[in-house]
Design an enzyme around this catalytic site. Sequence first.
Site, PDB file in Angstrom:
ATOM      1  N   ASP A   3      -2.253  -0.832   9.109  1.00 54.96           N
ATOM      2  CA  ASP A   3      -2.305  -1.069   7.671  1.00 54.96           C
ATOM      3  C   ASP A   3      -1.099  -1.847   7.222  1.00 54.96           C
ATOM      4  O   ASP A   3      -0.055  -1.763   7.848  1.00 54.96           O
ATOM      5  CB  ASP A   3      -2.115   0.282   6.948  1.00 54.96           C
ATOM      6  CG  ASP A   3      -3.381   1.037   6.834  1.00 54.96           C
ATOM      7  OD1 ASP A   3      -4.404   0.469   7.185  1.00 54.96           O
ATOM      8  OD2 ASP A   3      -3.315   2.198   6.396  1.00 54.96           O
TER       9      ASP A   3
ATOM     10  N   ASP B 184      -6.238   5.714   6.522  1.00 52.80           N
ATOM     11  CA  ASP B 184      -5.862   6.787   5.603  1.00 52.80           C
ATOM     12  C   ASP B 184      -7.037   7.334   4.788  1.00 52.80           C
ATOM     13  O   ASP B 184      -7.039   8.483   4.394  1.00 52.80           O
ATOM     14  CB  ASP B 184      -4.730   6.346   4.666  1.00 52.80           C
ATOM     15  CG  ASP B 184      -5.019   5.010   3.998  1.00 52.80           C
ATOM     16  OD1 ASP B 184      -6.169   4.534   4.088  1.00 52.80           O
ATOM     17  OD2 ASP B 184      -4.117   4.447   3.373  1.00 52.80           O
TER      18      ASP B 184
ATOM     19  N   ASP C  74     -12.211   5.582   6.659  1.00 54.48           N
ATOM     20  CA  ASP C  74     -11.541   5.177   7.898  1.00 54.48           C
ATOM     21  C   ASP C  74     -11.867   6.107   9.058  1.00 54.48           C
ATOM     22  O   ASP C  74     -11.582   5.784  10.208  1.00 54.48           O
ATOM     23  CB  ASP C  74     -10.022   5.160   7.698  1.00 54.48           C
ATOM     24  CG  ASP C  74      -9.572   3.983   6.856  1.00 54.48           C
ATOM     25  OD1 ASP C  74     -10.246   2.937   6.916  1.00 54.48           O
ATOM     26  OD2 ASP C  74      -8.565   4.106   6.141  1.00 54.48           O
TER      27      ASP C  74
HETATM   28 MG    MG Z   1      -4.566   1.467   0.640  1.00 55.57          MG
END
Ligand code: MG
Length: 903
Positions: A339, A642, A646
């Site tokens: 991320d 998160d 996901d």
């Molecule tokens: Mg985000």
Amino acid sequence: MASAHKEGNAFIETPWVQTAEDCLARAKTDPSKGLSDAEADHRRQTWGMNRLKESQNKSTWQILVNQFKSMIVAVLILAAIASFAFGDWIEGVAILIVVVINTVIGLFMELKAVRSMEALRQMEQITTTVLRDGSAQRIDAAHLVPGDIIILEAGDIVSSDMRLLEAAKLRVDESMLTGESVAVYKSTEPIDNESTPVADRKNMLFKGTALVGGSGKAVVTATGMMTELGHISELTEQSDEEEFTPLEKRLGQFGKKLLWITFGIVIVVGAVGVFQGRDMVTMIKTAVALAIAAIPEGLPIVATIAMARGMLRMARRNAIVKKLAAVETLGGTNVICTDKTGTLTENKMTVTQLALPEGKIDVHAQKSETGSYFEKDGGFIDPGEDAVLAEMLKVFVLCNNASLHEEEDKAVGDPLEVALLEAAAKADMHRPELADRMPEEREEAFDPSIRKMATFNREVDELYVAVKGAAEAVLEVSTHVREDGGAAELDEAKRDEWLDLNEKMAREGLRVLSAAYKTVSSTDEEPYEGLTFLGLIGMMDPPRQDVDKAIEKCHHAGLRVVMVTGDQKETAGYIASAIGLAHNDGDEIIEGKDIRPVEELSDDERDRFVRSHVFARVSPEQKLNLIGIHRKAGSVVAMTGDGVNDAPSLQNADIGIAMGGRGTQVAQEASDMVLKDDAFSTIVAAIEHGRIIFDNIRKFVVYLLSGNAGEIMIVFFASLLGLPMPILPLQILFLNIISDVFPALALGLSEGSGDEMNRPPRDSSEPVLTLKHWGGVFGWGLLIAVPVLAVFVWCLEGLEWNTESAVTISFLSLAFGRLWHIFNMRDQRSHFIKNEIVRNRYVWYALGLCTLLLLGLVYLPVISDVLQLTQPAVHGWTLIIAVSLIPYVLGQLFREIPMGESK
Ligand code: MG
Ligand code: ADP
């Protein structure tokens, strides 16, 4: 099934047939304030902690029983029986004592390992948002009590049984309780049947289930063992199969292989024996000695401890490994998909810019002399005077789930939403007031696939729909744009202008969000159409400090770092070059919509995807495709996540990494590893530890096996040459079970050479021991065996000593030789003296302890008799020291020949 109400002492009986108000009245809770902390403490004394009975902890007794289930013990007991059968009482009893010692050591070590694992498990604490004393707080779910008011959000794991008070599109995955895999919608309506089964109690939530969508509020009706989950866990006495890691499985298979090899050797020795006309007794004794020599008795326990300790060490570095297998996979990982927001960046956002139809406004950190933070065209303005600005801030405040506690300087919620509230507060607009005036009646939670969020707020007889989201997503569903007087049509040209502006802001590294609104008459209307666009807001989210260093480390370590973000190309590109991920502006940034499933891609396209470092506007579904693409290229992929969406990619990746700070509990459940601090550098540290652990395992396996190989060769050659046994079965047992375990354990606890991240990752298809390592085992074995045999022959023939004295010399030469041999286990490229083995203090403890033990064997009266050892004189000790040093000295000389290396 037993239900709380049948226990007779339930907190609220059959809450599902009651109205929400009745439940609250019985719970004596104010739904807007929650319980007071004092009342909660009081109730906890009555109802206990919100925990299931810790039935999963293994008892010491169970661990003890497990010690007897091993193959080694079986072999030993057979050996003892053989000894008794030949009337060799001392040896038989001694072997039984060894079994006991082995059990005690095994018990002690496994207890340590098991307890470390339990300590790890306890770190995976679940938190929950509860109303206490009128404010929302996140607390450890174990502290919940009946009557607590819980704020629910998609992604949470339900932490106790509760009755819903409010539910907005609340969907729950109850498969773990009901077996039903389709998520169920929940509501607040009472159900009129007391005997409604758990699966149909639509107004209840149950401990252990997962909220996959929507939001809500509920009152706790049962905690701990009184929950439905508690009843089930009481019914099914936990009989979980031990979770084996691939490594443990491979070590197990490996042990079986060794047994077969030994069996083969025993047959050869037997055949030779028959050929030489030896007697049965000697031959059976030789067979026993061989069997004992071949099995690395200490191996399984050393492996378990090394893994457990390694995991604890990782936990201290903020990486909580949830599945043992991950430790091993981590060492072989070569692609990290990470991320951006919060992992590579700080996730501390500040609004710095606004773009409104009538122009740009800068938002300052400090108040100007006029008392304003907002600057337009070089002058500070009063935000209250600007109608469009005020409207835009209103949207951001309403369409928001965060909260600010200004006095305490504490904020709860998504940092992006917190930043929006902070910006609005600078214009003296505060969420509690606004939310009071315009209560929320419906919420469309933020969905990363469509990148928008909406709320419906009551304003007298209409509903105000506030929408925020990514610029292109909001523009797409807007038909008008707010302008000073009213709203103007949003034509293509204007839309493009806004998109250009959005891009421009993003190129400066800002995270851009847009706002739009409309008014409707009912909550059933579609939020995402016919909106009036208000403008853009730009936020700074600086890169984390240590990220560039971590990325450089990855490059040295042959790890590909790939940024996978929901944010847009330009922002992603800016951050990527700021942290040294993309080296030049020419690096291609691929958008999520182009990531098709791997089967649909041509070779060229696949190549392009594998080479790109930055992927923008990626939805959770597309992450799965990306994993597929890298997998196809033969990579071992770590992927962070998160959100609830996901979970599939976290499960699908070789290593699913969830965020402990901002991640949802659902994501954490689906992951192999949780980052407590959400930081990228923690992933890199975890990989480094994974490599160290794997190296350590290789080292102690090679170390143990080369000792065993040496013993086999000694016994084998001695019987071929028709010599007496240079080492006796009991002596071999002592070596394998006691004096070998400590140095091996020391190797297992090594903190590494520091060189682990300067080489490419291990090929993941490579076995624990490659052919090269087996060559090493054989070579070291020879190096250990030959000097021992030679000195034995020399004592017997040259010095004409009796067998017992000669055996003492050969045994002690072997024992000490194996001790010094530990220094041969250093890394290929390390320094002769200054290396990780010499630096490892456990190695010195182990050597000290083992030396004392060996001296004890020789000089303690009864024990020396049992092991048939004499006391060597100075001459003898000189021989022992000289011979035992040979494997070490030659080993260091042969250093350049790659043998038994951990790479
Ligand atoms: Mg985000
Ligand atoms: P990231 O990889 O940066 O975490 P996300 O998937 O969280 O990306 O967000 C993708 C985009 O969705 C962001 O660029 C932003 O435009 C928008 N977005 C993020 N969070 C929210 C939110 N809470 N409400 C509305 N829109 C959001």
